[in-house]
Design an enzyme around this catalytic site. Structure first.
Site, mmCIF file in Angstrom:
data_model
loop_
_atom_site.group_PDB
_atom_site.id
_atom_site.type_symbol
_atom_site.label_atom_id
_atom_site.label_comp_id
_atom_site.label_asym_id
_atom_site.label_seq_id
_atom_site.Cartn_x
_atom_site.Cartn_y
_atom_site.Cartn_z
ATOM 1 N N SER A 329 0.809 -1.218 0.000
ATOM 2 C CA SER A 329 0.000 0.000 0.000
ATOM 3 C C SER A 329 0.839 1.263 0.000
ATOM 4 O O SER A 329 1.551 1.539 -0.945
ATOM 5 C CB SER A 329 -0.933 0.004 1.210
ATOM 6 N N ASP A 340 11.042 5.899 -9.012
ATOM 7 C CA ASP A 340 10.809 6.522 -10.317
ATOM 8 C C ASP A 340 11.640 7.786 -10.506
ATOM 9 O O ASP A 340 12.058 8.105 -11.628
ATOM 10 C CB ASP A 340 9.326 6.852 -10.496
ATOM 11 N N LYS A 354 -0.177 -4.103 -4.042
ATOM 12 C CA LYS A 354 -1.547 -3.644 -3.747
ATOM 13 C C LYS A 354 -1.765 -2.315 -4.447
ATOM 14 O O LYS A 354 -1.254 -1.295 -4.039
ATOM 15 C CB LYS A 354 -1.721 -3.506 -2.237
#
Length: 496
Positions: A329, A340, A354
Site C-alpha cells: 500500500s 521513479d 496492492k
C-alpha cells in the site's frame, strides 16, 4: 458523531473536511476541499496475515452522485420488504441488527473483493486507532512467552513506566481475575479501557507478587525508529499514520546531525497507512510540484503532487529502501515514487503488490463500509497491483522468517502428509537441527529431530509435533528473527 478528520496541509495549503448531505443513509460522507479542487477522502488498504491497515488519499471527482434508477429502486424495495417480512413474520423472533448486518455482509461478499468489508462499531474503533496510532491504555508492550504474559518494555513516560512496571514483569491477573490460558489479544483488551479509569495488574517479579494500580491514558505509538549502525543510519518505518512524516523528518535530521550520508529506510512488513503521510514523506526527498502518485477511476486521473521543497539536509544523502513481501500500500506508493525519480535504490525482495483504492463511508451507529473504488499508479504510470515492486538489488529473506504460524490445534506424527510439515522442517533446520529434505512428509528422520528438540527444551519426548512443541518452536523462531537481522546486515555490508 463527528467524522474522523484526515487532513493534508503545508505552508500554503490547508485541507478541511466538509460534511456532505448527498448521502442520507450515512452520518456524513467525507469530503475535502483543497484549494479550488474538490476531493473525496479515500483509503488504500492491504490485508496481510494478521491485520488490515488502510491508507487515506484524495481523488478529483467531476460527477455528482447520481440518483437511483428504476431497477435499483426496485431491488432496494425488495431488500427492504424481505427484511420487514423476516423481522416481523418469521416464526422465531429475530435480532434486527443481525439481519441488517447479514444483508450488508452478503452484498459485500458478492463483490469477491478481499479489500471491501463492513466493520461494526467496535471494529471501526480499532480501525481508526490503527490509522491514528492513538489508543487508551497503560503504554506497555507485552508478549506471550512460556504460556505467560510478560511485559517486554513500558513505553517511555507512559502510565506503566510511572507506576513502576519493568521489562520481564509477568502479569498474572487483571482487576483481580486470573489471565491463565488467555490469548495475548484478550489480555490487551482487558488492560485497555476508558481514559482516566484505573486498571489493577497483579505483577510477578521474581518470587514477589504485588498489585499495581495504573490510570489509563491516551497513548500515541510512534511509527518511526532511528538507530546508527556504524556509518549507516537505519530508519525503520512501521506504518504510515498521523505525523509519520514529522517523525521521519526528525529521524533524517538526527542522522544529518550524526554526520551520516548513507541512510536505510526500512519498510519491511510495513502494511501501509495514510497516503497523505506517504506524499509528505516523499516530499522530504522529492522537490515541490512533482507527482507522487496517480489516482485513476475509469477515464478520470488525478496526479497528487508535492507542495514543498525537499528537505535540504536530505539532498546529499544516499538513500536505500529495504522492502519485502510484507511491504504494501502506502509503502509501495512511497517506494515507487522515490524509485521513479531515482532518489533511492531499492533492496530486498518484491513487495506485496496492492494497487487498488478503497473509499470509506461511516454510518450513524458508528459502523463503517469500506469498498474498492479506484486504482493508483506510480509517477511513471506503473500499475503494481498483483505484481509488486521489484528491488534493484535482491537480498533474499531467510526462509524461516517467512514461515506461516502453524495452528496449534493439530498434532503431526509419522505418516502424516501436510503443508505445515514443510514449515516444521524449515524451522527446525534454522534452529540447528539436521533436516535432509523439505517435503510435506512426516518421516522417521523428522521424528528423531522432533524428539531431539523436545529433549533440548525439556518437553515431553514423544516425537509428535504437538501443541506444547509448536509453542516452543514458534517462540524460538521469533527470538531468532529478532536477534539476527541477516537481510539488514547484508545491506549494510553492501553500503560500506
Amino acid at each position: 458523531m463527528d467524522d474522523k478528520q484526515h487532513t493534508s496541509s503545508s505552508d500554503d495549503e490547508r485541507a478541511e473536511i466538509a460534511t456532505s448531505n448527498q448521502d442520507q443513509e450515512t452520518n456524513s460522507s467525507k469530503r475535502v476541499h483543497l484549494k479550488r479542487w474538490q476531493f473525496i477522502s479515500i483509503l488504500i488498504g492491504t490485508i496481510l496475515i494478521t491485520a488490515v491497515i488502510t491508507v487515506v488519499a484524495y481523488i478529483f471527482i467531476n460527477q455528482k452522485i447520481s440518483g437511483l434508477n428504476k431497477t435499483d429502486q426496485a431491488n432496494l424495495n425488495k431488500i427492504e420488504n424481505v427484511y420487514k417480512i423476516l423481522n416481523s413474520d418469521y416464526y422465531k423472533k429475530q435480532d434486527s441488527d443481525k439481519l441488517s448486518k447479514a444483508a450488508i455482509d452478503g452484498m459485500v461478499k458478492e463483490l469477491k473483493d478481499p479489500y471491501s468489508e463492513y466493520l461494526t462499531k467496535e471494529q471501526t474503533k480499532s480501525f481508526n486507532e490503527g490509522v491514528s496510532g492513538d489508543f487508551v491504555g497503560i503504554g506497555a508492550e507485552m508478549q506471550k512467552k512460556n504460556d505467560q504474559i510478560m511485559v517486554t518494555s513500558p513505553m517511555k513516560g507512559s502510565p506503566a513506566e510511572r507506576a513502576g512496571i519493568r521489562p520481564k514483569d509477568v502479569i498474572t491477573k487483571v482487576n483481580g481475575k486470573s489471565i491463565k490460558g488467555k490469548a495475548l489479544d484478550e489480555v490487551v483488551k482487558d488492560v485497555r479501557g476508558k481514559e482516566n479509569t484505573e486498571v489493577t495488574l497483579t505483577v510477578q517479579r521474581g518470587s514477589e507478587e504485588k498489585d499495581v494500580k495504573i490510570k489509563r491514558e491516551k497513548i500515541h505509538v510512534k511509527s518511526v525508529e532511528y538507530k546508527k549502525k556504524g556509518k549507516v543510519g537505519v530508519i525503520t518505518i512501521n506504518k504510515f499514520q498521523n505525523d509519520t512524516s514529522g517523525e521521519l523528518k526528525d529521524a533524517v535530521l538526527k542522522a544529518h546531525k550524526d554526520g551520516l550520508k548513507k541512510i536505510v529506510l526500512d519498510l519491511r512488513n510495513n502494511p501501509g497507512g495514510l497516503l497523505d503521510e506517504a506524499v509528505k514523506m516523499a516530499n522530504i526527498f522529492i522537490d515541490k510540484g512533482k507527482t507522487v502518485v496517480k489516482l485513476e477511476k475509469g477515464k478520470d486521473t488525478e496526479a497528487i503532487q508535492t507542495s514543498n521543497d525537499a528537505l535540504k539536509e536530505a539532498k546529499d544523502m544516499d538513500i536505500s529502501i529495504l522492502v519485502n513481501e510484507g511491504s504494501a500500500s502506502a509503502s509501495e506508493v512511497f517506494t515507487g515514487a522515490l524509485k521513479d525519480y531515482n532518489k533511492a535504490k531499492v533492496y530486498g525482495s518484491k513487495t506485496f503488490g496492492k494497487g487498488v483504492v478503497q473509499t470509506t463511508r461511516e454510518f450513524k451507529d458508528g459502523s463503517l463500509l469500506k469498498y474498492t473504488e479506484m486504482k493508483w499508479l506510480t509517477p511513471d504510470g506503473h500499475y503494481i497491483h498483483g505484481k509488486g515492486i521489484k528491488p534493484d538489488v535482491t537480498i533474499d529473506t531467510p526462509k524461516y522468517q517467512s514461515l506461516n504460524v502453524i495452528p496449534n490445534t493439530k498434532t503431526f506424527k509419522v505418516g502424516d502428509d501436510d503443508k505445515n510439515i514443510k514449515t516444521i522442517k524449515i524451522g527446525l533446520s534454522a534452529l540447528g537441527y539436521k533436516v535432509d529434505n523439505e517435503t510435506t512428509q512426516f518421516d522417521q528422520a523428522l521424528e528423531n529431530q522432533v524428539k531431539a528438540f523436545q529433549q533440548a527444551n525439556k518437553l515431553e519426548v514423544t516425537g509428535e509435533f504437538n501443541k506444547e512443541t509448536n509453542n516452543k518452536f514458534t517462540e524460538l523462531l521469533v527470538e531468532k528473527a529478532n536477534k539476527h537481522d541477516d537481510v539488514l546486515d547484508k545491506l549494510i555490508n553492501i553500503l560500506k
